[in-house]
Enzyme design. Structure first.
Site, mmCIF file in Angstrom:
data_model
loop_
_atom_site.group_PDB
_atom_site.id
_atom_site.type_symbol
_atom_site.label_atom_id
_atom_site.label_comp_id
_atom_site.label_asym_id
_atom_site.label_seq_id
_atom_site.Cartn_x
_atom_site.Cartn_y
_atom_site.Cartn_z
ATOM 1 N N LYS A 190 0.828 -1.210 0.000
ATOM 2 C CA LYS A 190 0.000 0.000 0.000
ATOM 3 C C LYS A 190 0.870 1.271 0.000
ATOM 4 C CE LYS A 190 -3.638 -2.460 -0.298
ATOM 5 N NZ LYS A 190 -4.517 -3.088 0.654
HETATM 6 C C1 LIG Z 1 -5.539 -4.256 1.015
HETATM 7 C C2 LIG Z 1 -7.007 -4.027 1.106
HETATM 8 C C3 LIG Z 1 -7.744 -4.305 2.259
HETATM 9 C C4 LIG Z 1 -7.173 -5.049 3.421
HETATM 10 O O1 LIG Z 1 -6.075 -4.448 3.971
HETATM 11 P P1 LIG Z 1 -5.222 -5.250 5.068
HETATM 12 O O2 LIG Z 1 -4.448 -4.172 5.734
HETATM 13 O O3 LIG Z 1 -4.361 -6.212 4.299
HETATM 14 O O4 LIG Z 1 -6.172 -5.933 5.965
HETATM 15 C C5 LIG Z 1 -9.062 -3.937 2.312
HETATM 16 N N1 LIG Z 1 -9.665 -3.365 1.268
HETATM 17 C C6 LIG Z 1 -9.006 -3.127 0.114
HETATM 18 C C7 LIG Z 1 -9.735 -2.464 -1.004
HETATM 19 C C8 LIG Z 1 -7.665 -3.468 -0.008
HETATM 20 O O5 LIG Z 1 -7.023 -3.285 -1.167
#
Ligand SMILES: *Cc1c(COP(=O)(O)O)cnc(C)c1O
Length: 404
Positions: A190
């Site tokens: 991210k």
């Molecule tokens: C990555 C992601 C999540 C989950 O994030 P985590 O931190 O891995 O739990 C939720 N929603 C979307 C749209 C994502 O891309």
């Protein structure tokens, strides 16, 4: 073309993050403590929100918000089919029923589709800012106001994005519109990473308090303070809570990632603009969407293939890019196509033709601050080369004027 390797993603971890983790290890305090408090404070200040709670994932943040808002059995939560499974899994974990609205051409949830799905059981809307492009929140807030619904934003892609001048997650202080909670992801890929991690923000003090208690086993800090005469070993568990806290080791990374976020976002926007420029005149593609009244976080560059102009499908396109050393990904396999969701397709709802039609055309190209401008040029060159080699041959009118 000279072969180059451009992975789909590589994180930007600097010496600052490494030094902070080392100091944390040496400090003797590894779990949630002073560095997490600092990360939460700086994140609050960055967004301009009164409450931010660091958690160990965005999935935890979403589940915590749903639980603290008492969304459970009997409740329906409207969300998008074009998201990571976590957005829907958490609704099921809470015991509620997910309802899928269809998407707009930009891939974000369609507010009109949301409106058409509201019933007396609807409790909340859970929009996802796909790729970091803000959802039309005015339309969502207006529906929420009219139907007395809660709003929980999945901001997993959107840290650094702005909606009408305000950071995503901050609501719109000018109009007084706020979501109940916003959930962020600091997963490895991210825009801001702590390896694994997340943050949940809210303007509501009552919700902040409940989330804080539920986040760490249901332990009340108040009881701690109230009975401090019993010694600092004493605590009370008010509800069976979760284990969702973020450790200081992770917050050590987050503190420095947050300080670099504006620079990361600018680099992402510059690379996205370069992709747009380099691919603008290729009729085999549609560029990743953007909006004038927002700042895109450019978590993803989601290229759209014009399959009617190509002799290959998306899978072939992806393997031809791989042959040229370029890593890609697909965001997302729509929720209705996953086996876990099959039982929910039987009630007549959850029909999302626009999302299902968009899906076979989506390819996410590499877009991250640690790549170079030359990498972007190379990827765009590879994309165009594949288009040249696989575009559909033009069929000219034959005698009789019939076009085949
Ligand atoms: C990555 C992601 C999540 C989950 O994030 P985590 O931190 O891995 O739990 C939720 N929603 C979307 C749209 C994502 O891309």
């Amino acid at each position: 073309m000279n072969l180059r390797h451009v992975p789909f993603h590589r994180p930007s971890i600097g010496q600052e993050e490494i030094d902070e983790v080392t100091s944390t290890l040496k400090s003797g305090w590894l779990t949630t403590g002073p560095r997490t408090a600092q990360f939460e404070r700086e994140f609050r200040e960055y967004l301009g929100v009164p409450n931010a709670l660091a958690v160990n994932s965005c999935t935890a943040a979403l589940h915590l918000a749903l639980s603290a808002l008492h969304i459970g059995p009997g409740a329906e939560v409207i969300t998008t089919p074009l998201t990571f499974c976590a957005s829907v899994n958490v609704i099921l974990h809470a015991g509620a029923t997910p309802v899928l609205a269809d998407v707009l051409a930009d891939g974000n949830i369609d507010p009109e589709s949301v409106a058409s799905l509201i019933t007396e059981r609807t409790r909340a809307i859970l929009p996802v800012h796909l790729a970091g492009l803000p959802v039309d929140m005015n339309a969502i807030w207006s529906l929420a106001r009219r139907h007395r619904l809660l709003v929980i934003e999945d901001c997993a892609h959107a840290v650094g994005a702005h909606y009408r001048g305000w950071p995503i997650g901050a609501g719109n202080p000018a109009s007084g519109d706020y979501s109940d909670a916003a959930a962020f992801s600091f997963y490895a890929t991210k825009n801001l990473t702590t390896g694994e991690g997340g943050m949940v923000t809210t303007h509501r003090e009552d919700l902040a308090e409940r989330m804080k208690i539920l986040c760490l086993h249901g332990i009340s800090k108040d009881a701690w303070n109230r009975y401090s005469d019993k010694g600092n070993w004493y605590y009370e568990v008010l509800v069976p809570g979760f284990k969702y806290n973020l450790s200081d080791l992770q917050s050590a990374i987050g503190i420095h990632q947050l300080r670099k976020l504006e620079a990361f976002t600018e680099t992402r926007a510059r690379y996205a603009a370069l992709y747009n420029q380099l691919l603008a005149n290729s009729p085999e593609f549609e560029l990743a969407p953007d909006k004038a009244d927002c700042r895109h976080a450019w978590h993803l560059y989601m290229l759209r293939l014009r399959l009617d102009k190509l002799d290959i499908n998306r899978a072939e396109f992806i393997s031809l890019l791989r042959e040229r050393g370029v890593g890609t990904s697909v965001h997302f396999i729509p929720i209705p196509l996953h086996p876990f969701f099959a039982p929910h397709l039987q009630d007549g709802r959850n029909q999302t033709p626009a999302a299902l039609a968009l899906y076979p055309r989506l390819v996410s190209l590499p877009l991250f601050p640690a790549m170079s401008e030359e990498d972007v040029v190379y990827v765009a060159g590879a994309v165009k080369e594949i288009a040249r080699e696989t575009r559909k041959a033009k069929v000219f009118a034959v005698s009789g004027g019939q076009l085949k």
